[in-house]
Design an enzyme around this catalytic site. Structure first.
Site, mmCIF file in Angstrom:
data_model
loop_
_atom_site.group_PDB
_atom_site.id
_atom_site.type_symbol
_atom_site.label_atom_id
_atom_site.label_comp_id
_atom_site.label_asym_id
_atom_site.label_seq_id
_atom_site.Cartn_x
_atom_site.Cartn_y
_atom_site.Cartn_z
ATOM 1 N N ASP A 108 -5.989 15.882 -8.607
ATOM 2 C CA ASP A 108 -7.201 16.053 -9.551
ATOM 3 C C ASP A 108 -6.980 15.256 -10.841
ATOM 4 O O ASP A 108 -8.048 15.346 -11.389
ATOM 5 C CB ASP A 108 -7.663 17.480 -9.627
ATOM 6 C CG ASP A 108 -6.613 18.317 -10.200
ATOM 7 O OD1 ASP A 108 -5.471 17.886 -10.806
ATOM 8 O OD2 ASP A 108 -6.656 19.549 -9.482
ATOM 9 N N HIS A 123 1.064 14.324 -4.164
ATOM 10 C CA HIS A 123 0.105 13.906 -2.944
ATOM 11 C C HIS A 123 -0.672 12.897 -3.591
ATOM 12 O O HIS A 123 -1.771 12.572 -2.942
ATOM 13 C CB HIS A 123 -0.373 15.368 -2.690
ATOM 14 C CG HIS A 123 0.234 16.213 -1.631
ATOM 15 N ND1 HIS A 123 0.192 17.558 -1.888
ATOM 16 C CD2 HIS A 123 1.476 15.989 -1.170
ATOM 17 C CE1 HIS A 123 1.071 18.316 -1.170
ATOM 18 N NE2 HIS A 123 1.989 17.334 -0.573
ATOM 19 N N CYS A 134 -5.631 -5.462 1.594
ATOM 20 C CA CYS A 134 -5.012 -6.376 0.633
ATOM 21 C C CYS A 134 -4.427 -5.752 -0.496
ATOM 22 O O CYS A 134 -3.856 -6.450 -1.508
ATOM 23 C CB CYS A 134 -5.983 -7.407 0.138
ATOM 24 S SG CYS A 134 -7.269 -6.716 -0.940
ATOM 25 N N CYS A 158 -11.859 -8.724 0.631
ATOM 26 C CA CYS A 158 -11.338 -9.001 2.024
ATOM 27 C C CYS A 158 -12.080 -8.119 3.059
ATOM 28 O O CYS A 158 -11.766 -8.425 4.266
ATOM 29 C CB CYS A 158 -9.712 -8.986 2.233
ATOM 30 S SG CYS A 158 -9.348 -7.164 2.324
ATOM 31 N N SER A 197 1.771 28.637 -3.895
ATOM 32 C CA SER A 197 2.267 29.402 -3.127
ATOM 33 C C SER A 197 3.496 29.162 -2.381
ATOM 34 O O SER A 197 3.962 29.868 -1.659
ATOM 35 C CB SER A 197 1.176 30.338 -2.390
ATOM 36 O OG SER A 197 0.664 29.581 -1.421
#
Ligand SMILES: [Zn+2]
Length: 252
Positions: A108, A123, A134, A158, A197
């Site tokens: 976030d 992540h 591309c 593209c 957790s």
């Protein structure tokens, strides 16, 4: 009667002051007070969407429109979110030299918005988009201007599909994020776990590595977690309340 929480804050602050290399490890719980419900919790995005149908590379191939509707909804939710006192406390600890970095499982961008500089995004980050053909980076303004009628978003150069720079289900952790987080935890003599957790592998194995090097673990979470057994000091309370108190004590 001494206040038991205050006692533990004093002890945790003492560990911080003694430590030479402290890092923080955060997850969804630290952003809930910013209005971002944990994707996994009831009422979170995964109770509304099936992650495999909206957040996997396969889904982007098979059903790009549905994926993009989900991406637009998530994007508008995250755009509105502001860092809360927990994010701000971590940024202040870093600024004052008491924290060497944050490893986060969140996508976030709130640690950066709060002022943290060393942030390893396990992540990915939902504020970055790129063309998967591309690899051209696509400006966030393009995403913000996209209408549900104009999705999926295609690359201007593209015509490849545009996607967020986040780890979708079934994809592996970016090599660079993994290497950077290992460097941090291997150097760490203290890890502060906040709002996670420990359910998502392989990020959840990082605190063990600090423990194995005789480092200390401080945990701030609601309820028992996978880390409760190995934590040296544990706070069962709201991270946006506990963390500012702890930071105050460390910085005075
Ligand atoms: Zn392209």
């Amino acid at each position: 009667m001494p206040d038991p929480e205050q006692e533990r804050i004093n002890q945790a602050a003492h560990l911080f002051k003694k430590s030479k290399f402290a890092v923080a490890f955060t997850g969804a719980g630290i952003s809930v007070p910013s209005g971002i419900p944990d994707f996994r919790s009831p009422g979170g995005l995964w109770s509304k969407y099936d992650p495999l149908l909206v957040a996997s590379a396969q889904a982007l191939d098979n059903n790009p429109e549905q994926v993009w509707n989900f991406l637009l909804e998530t994007s508008s939710l995250l755009d509105k979110a502001k860092p809360n006192p927990a994010h701000l406390s971590l940024a202040e600890l870093e600024k004052q030299g008491r924290l060497q970095g944050v490893i986060t499982q969140n996508i976030d961008n709130l640690h950066q918005k709060g002022g943290s500089r060393v942030v390893v995004e396990y992540h990915g980050n939902f504020q970055r988009f790129y063309c998967r053909e591309c690899y051209r980076e696509v400006p966030l303004s393009d995403i913000r201007q996209a209408e549900p009628s104009s999705v999926p978003l295609l690359c201007r150069e593209c015509k490849g599909l545009v996607r967020p720079d986040v780890v979708f289900f079934g994809e592996s952790i970016p090599q660079s994020a993994h290497a950077r987080s290992l460097n941090l935890v291997q150097a760490a003599d203290l890890i502060l776990i906040a709002g996670t957790s420990g359910e998502v592998a392989p990020a959840n194995t990082l605190p063990d590595k600090v423990k194995r090097n005789q480092g200390r673990i401080i945990e701030i979470n609601l309820g028992r977690t996978a880390y409760t057994q190995i934590s040296d000091i544990r706070f069962d309370g709201p991270v946006e309340e506990v963390l500012p108190k702890l930071a105050d004590m460390i910085l005075t």
